[in-house]
Write an enzyme that holds these catalytic residues in place. Structure first.
Site, mmCIF file in Angstrom:
data_model
loop_
_atom_site.group_PDB
_atom_site.id
_atom_site.type_symbol
_atom_site.label_atom_id
_atom_site.label_comp_id
_atom_site.label_asym_id
_atom_site.label_seq_id
_atom_site.Cartn_x
_atom_site.Cartn_y
_atom_site.Cartn_z
ATOM 1 N N CYS A 1 -2.032 9.307 1.951
ATOM 2 C CA CYS A 1 -1.754 8.655 0.660
ATOM 3 C C CYS A 1 -2.800 8.991 -0.393
ATOM 4 C CB CYS A 1 -1.647 7.148 0.837
ATOM 5 S SG CYS A 1 -3.107 6.425 1.579
ATOM 6 N N GLU B 1 0.882 -1.180 0.000
ATOM 7 C CA GLU B 1 0.000 0.000 0.000
ATOM 8 C C GLU B 1 0.907 1.213 0.000
ATOM 9 O OE1 GLU B 1 -3.367 0.045 -0.013
ATOM 10 O OE2 GLU B 1 -3.566 -2.131 0.039
HETATM 11 P P1 NAP Z 1 8.236 4.923 4.951
HETATM 12 O O1 NAP Z 1 9.356 5.824 5.230
HETATM 13 O O2 NAP Z 1 8.252 4.122 3.709
HETATM 14 O O3 NAP Z 1 8.103 3.966 6.240
HETATM 15 C C1 NAP Z 1 7.060 3.058 6.386
HETATM 16 C C2 NAP Z 1 7.495 1.936 7.293
HETATM 17 O O4 NAP Z 1 8.512 1.177 6.649
HETATM 18 C C3 NAP Z 1 8.110 2.393 8.609
HETATM 19 O O5 NAP Z 1 7.746 1.498 9.627
HETATM 20 C C4 NAP Z 1 9.593 2.322 8.320
HETATM 21 O O6 NAP Z 1 10.388 2.192 9.462
HETATM 22 C C5 NAP Z 1 9.644 1.074 7.483
HETATM 23 N N1 NAP Z 1 10.807 0.943 6.627
HETATM 24 C C6 NAP Z 1 11.507 1.916 6.014
HETATM 25 N N2 NAP Z 1 12.498 1.384 5.263
HETATM 26 C C7 NAP Z 1 12.389 0.044 5.390
HETATM 27 C C8 NAP Z 1 13.120 -1.055 4.866
HETATM 28 N N3 NAP Z 1 14.155 -0.882 4.027
HETATM 29 N N4 NAP Z 1 12.758 -2.309 5.210
HETATM 30 C C9 NAP Z 1 11.704 -2.505 6.024
HETATM 31 N N5 NAP Z 1 10.999 -1.505 6.579
HETATM 32 C C10 NAP Z 1 11.322 -0.247 6.250
HETATM 33 O O7 NAP Z 1 6.857 5.722 4.930
HETATM 34 P P2 NAP Z 1 6.296 6.827 5.937
HETATM 35 O O8 NAP Z 1 7.067 8.093 5.748
HETATM 36 O O9 NAP Z 1 6.166 6.273 7.310
HETATM 37 O O10 NAP Z 1 4.823 6.987 5.342
HETATM 38 C C11 NAP Z 1 4.570 7.771 4.240
HETATM 39 C C12 NAP Z 1 4.327 6.954 3.005
HETATM 40 O O11 NAP Z 1 3.324 5.960 3.232
HETATM 41 C C13 NAP Z 1 3.764 7.818 1.886
HETATM 42 O O12 NAP Z 1 4.390 7.510 0.676
HETATM 43 C C14 NAP Z 1 2.288 7.433 1.844
HETATM 44 O O13 NAP Z 1 1.657 7.679 0.632
HETATM 45 C C15 NAP Z 1 2.355 5.991 2.191
HETATM 46 N N6 NAP Z 1 1.048 5.522 2.680
HETATM 47 C C16 NAP Z 1 0.295 4.677 1.895
HETATM 48 C C17 NAP Z 1 -0.957 4.267 2.332
HETATM 49 C C18 NAP Z 1 -1.812 3.333 1.535
HETATM 50 O O14 NAP Z 1 -2.689 2.699 2.119
HETATM 51 N N7 NAP Z 1 -1.615 3.204 0.236
HETATM 52 C C19 NAP Z 1 -1.440 4.726 3.549
HETATM 53 C C20 NAP Z 1 -0.643 5.582 4.297
HETATM 54 C C21 NAP Z 1 0.600 5.971 3.861
HETATM 55 P P3 NAP Z 1 11.016 3.523 10.146
HETATM 56 O O15 NAP Z 1 9.849 4.292 10.646
HETATM 57 O O16 NAP Z 1 11.883 2.982 11.210
HETATM 58 O O17 NAP Z 1 11.770 4.239 9.073
#
Ligand code: NAP
Length: 470
Positions: A279, A245
């Site tokens: 998102c 997602e």
């Molecule tokens: P993110 O930086 O991608 O982090 C999301 C999660 O992934 C966090 O728990 C993060 O841990 C973890 N993570 C990061 N790098 C990783 C890796 N290499 N391996 C495993 N886990 C990893 O995203 P965010 O800034 O929290 O959220 C924003 C993004 O989420 C936006 O792009 C938004 O559009 C998307 N989003 C999508 C939806 C949907 O349903 N489509 C809903 C909400 C948000 P850490 O926190 O420790 O870095």
């Protein structure tokens, strides 16, 4: 707070601070998990799966229903936790808490509808004496990784269906907002979820992420977050199921026959909900040229009325961005766009983590704010000649989560429904519309698979065929 591994709430010597993004005040600390902690959590979930797969459906329903009741009893605390560790205002946080109760309740309801069907084996010559069916069985250990922007309900969208299906879970919430997830896990345990079925690791994705993603004992990774991490996880996960997602830069089409005031109201909310860290937040609005001047004026005027400030003040409409680094990035993107010829008609300024709700016109095509996901409070208005041009512009990005159209013309609405490349089209609502039971997800860089409890249940179970040779 402590993390949950096996039958214990576990602490570590090294801690991670959880801070209020408005004033940087320390809210709490959580353990900084190591790879060894992740291994122990997966060991525990493997044991947990032996329990969860044998939990009768009525027990799963009972646990989920009790969990929803506990969250309801503590909804004030949940809302305050969301609004203190994250960006949401207290009003937005109350809505998220209500939706989380709904998500868990629907998971309880859907648990009794995980059904298969009989198979007409006699449709194949030679199989006349065979009878049988398929049913859906739980997939096993699910690894769930969640983002900061809906720190409670997006976790519920993983845990609710996983537990309804009979799976066990290792959850890693976002490092900046782990408290809502830990409180949700507490509610599950108090509701009678057997130990080991749910494990929650707090730690940095770049430190412990690989240990979750690459472990072959984990049968599915369900990830919500940014495209960059999503692509990396997909590459590393190997042969296991993947639910992705991811983000978007959602387009809205506004046609000249629509109710302009309603379109303005709906899209201002859609652009700035949760400080645009959403998102399905509105990022690009294509307006038919005839009504562009009126729309632009009303949109800027309505945006300027928004009150930005402390999340916990009842009168605040928009809180801080999640970190100052993110706020600076958004400010830079605005400055780059302005240097390239864009005009700011509302907002455009930043103080610490507070970014004013910002509206741009004349944004050059190909700029970051046009093509990439801003994930902040910035929206751009573009005049277009007609629906065809608007659809073409909407589709030209590498995202496809939600799109929206404002029109009273049913024919034009159906043309947009058919031709917009995305997972959901809203008519006379902004892209920021979702209820928790609908199929939710995107195409292209917006992701793989669908959530929305019934649909997540399909992803988190597998069909098993049973055939009797009589
Ligand atoms: P993110 O930086 O991608 O982090 C999301 C999660 O992934 C966090 O728990 C993060 O841990 C973890 N993570 C990061 N790098 C990783 C890796 N290499 N391996 C495993 N886990 C990893 O995203 P965010 O800034 O929290 O959220 C924003 C993004 O989420 C936006 O792009 C938004 O559009 C998307 N989003 C999508 C939806 C949907 O349903 N489509 C809903 C909400 C948000 P850490 O926190 O420790 O870095």
């Amino acid at each position: 707070m402590k993390m949950l591994i096996g039958d214990q709430w576990v602490d570590t010597v090294e801690k991670i601070d959880v801070r209020n993004p408005y004033n940087n005040e320390l809210v709490d600390t959580v353990p900084r998990a190591s790879i060894a902690d992740v291994k122990r959590a997966i060991d525990s979930a493997v044991q947990g799966y032996k329990i969860s797969r044998n939990l009768p459906v009525h027990k799963r329903i009972e646990i989920l229903t009790r969990t929803a009741a506990i969250i309801r009893d503590r909804s004030d605390d949940f809302a305050r936790t969301i609004a203190t560790e994250g960006s949401k205002t207290i009003k937005e946080a109350r809505k998220e808490t209500g939706r989380c109760i709904n998500t868990i309740t629907i998971s309880a309801e859907e648990a009794r509808r995980i059904v298969g069907e009989t198979i007409p084996f006699d449709s194949a010559p030679g199989s006349e004496n065979r009878v049988g069916y398929y049913y859906r069985f739980p997939i096993g250990v699910v690894g769930a990784i969640t983002p900061f922007n809906d720190p409670l309900n997006l976790v519920a969208h993983k845990l609710g269906p996983a537990i309804a299906a009979g799976n066990s879970v290792v959850l890693k919430p976002a490092t900046v907002t782990p408290l809502s997830a830990l409180k949700l896990a507490q509610a599950f345990i108090e509701a009678g979820l057997p130990w080991n079925v749910l494990n929650v690791i707090t730690g940095y994705g770049h430190e412990v992420g690989d240990a979750i993603v690459t472990d072959p004992r984990i049968r599915m990774i369900t990830f919500t977050g940014g495209a960059e991490a999503g692509v990396e996880i997909t590459r590393k996960a190997g042969l296991k199921k993947i639910g992705m997602e991811l983000g978007s830069n959602s387009p809205v089409i506004v046609l000249s026959d629509c109710d302009i005031d309603e379109a303005v109201e709906s899209n201002v909310s859609g652009a700035f909900w949760a400080v645009g860290q959403n998102c399905i937040g509105v990022q690009r609005i294509y307006v038919e040229r005839g009504i562009f001047p009126a729309f632009e004026e009303k949109f800027a005027a309505r945006t300027k009325k928004m009150k930005v400030g402390y999340q916990l003040d009842e009168s605040t409409d928009m809180g801080p961005m999640i970190t100052e680094r993110e706020a600076i990035r958004v400010e830079q993107w605005i400055q780059e766009a302005v240097a390239a010829g864009a005009k700011v008609i509302a907002g455009g300024t930043r103080t610490g983590t507070l970014v004013d709700p910002t509206v741009l016109v004349d944004l050059p095509r190909g700029s970051k704010l046009d093509c990439q996901e801003v994930f902040g409070p910035v929206v751009s208005l573009f005049p277009v000649e007609n629906l065809e041009e608007a659809i073409e512009r909407a589709n030209e990005m590498d995202y496809g989560l939600h799109a929206a159209i404002f029109t009273r013309d049913i024919g034009k609405a159906f043309k947009a429904i058919r031709e917009l490349d995305c997972g959901g089209v809203m008519i006379n609502d902004s892209t920021d519309y979702r209820i928790d039971m609908m199929p939710f997800g995107g195409i292209k860089s917006s992701g793989l698979g669908r959530e929305g409890i019934k649909f997540a249940l399909m992803e988190m179970t597998e069909p098993k065929v049973v055939c009797f040779n009589l």
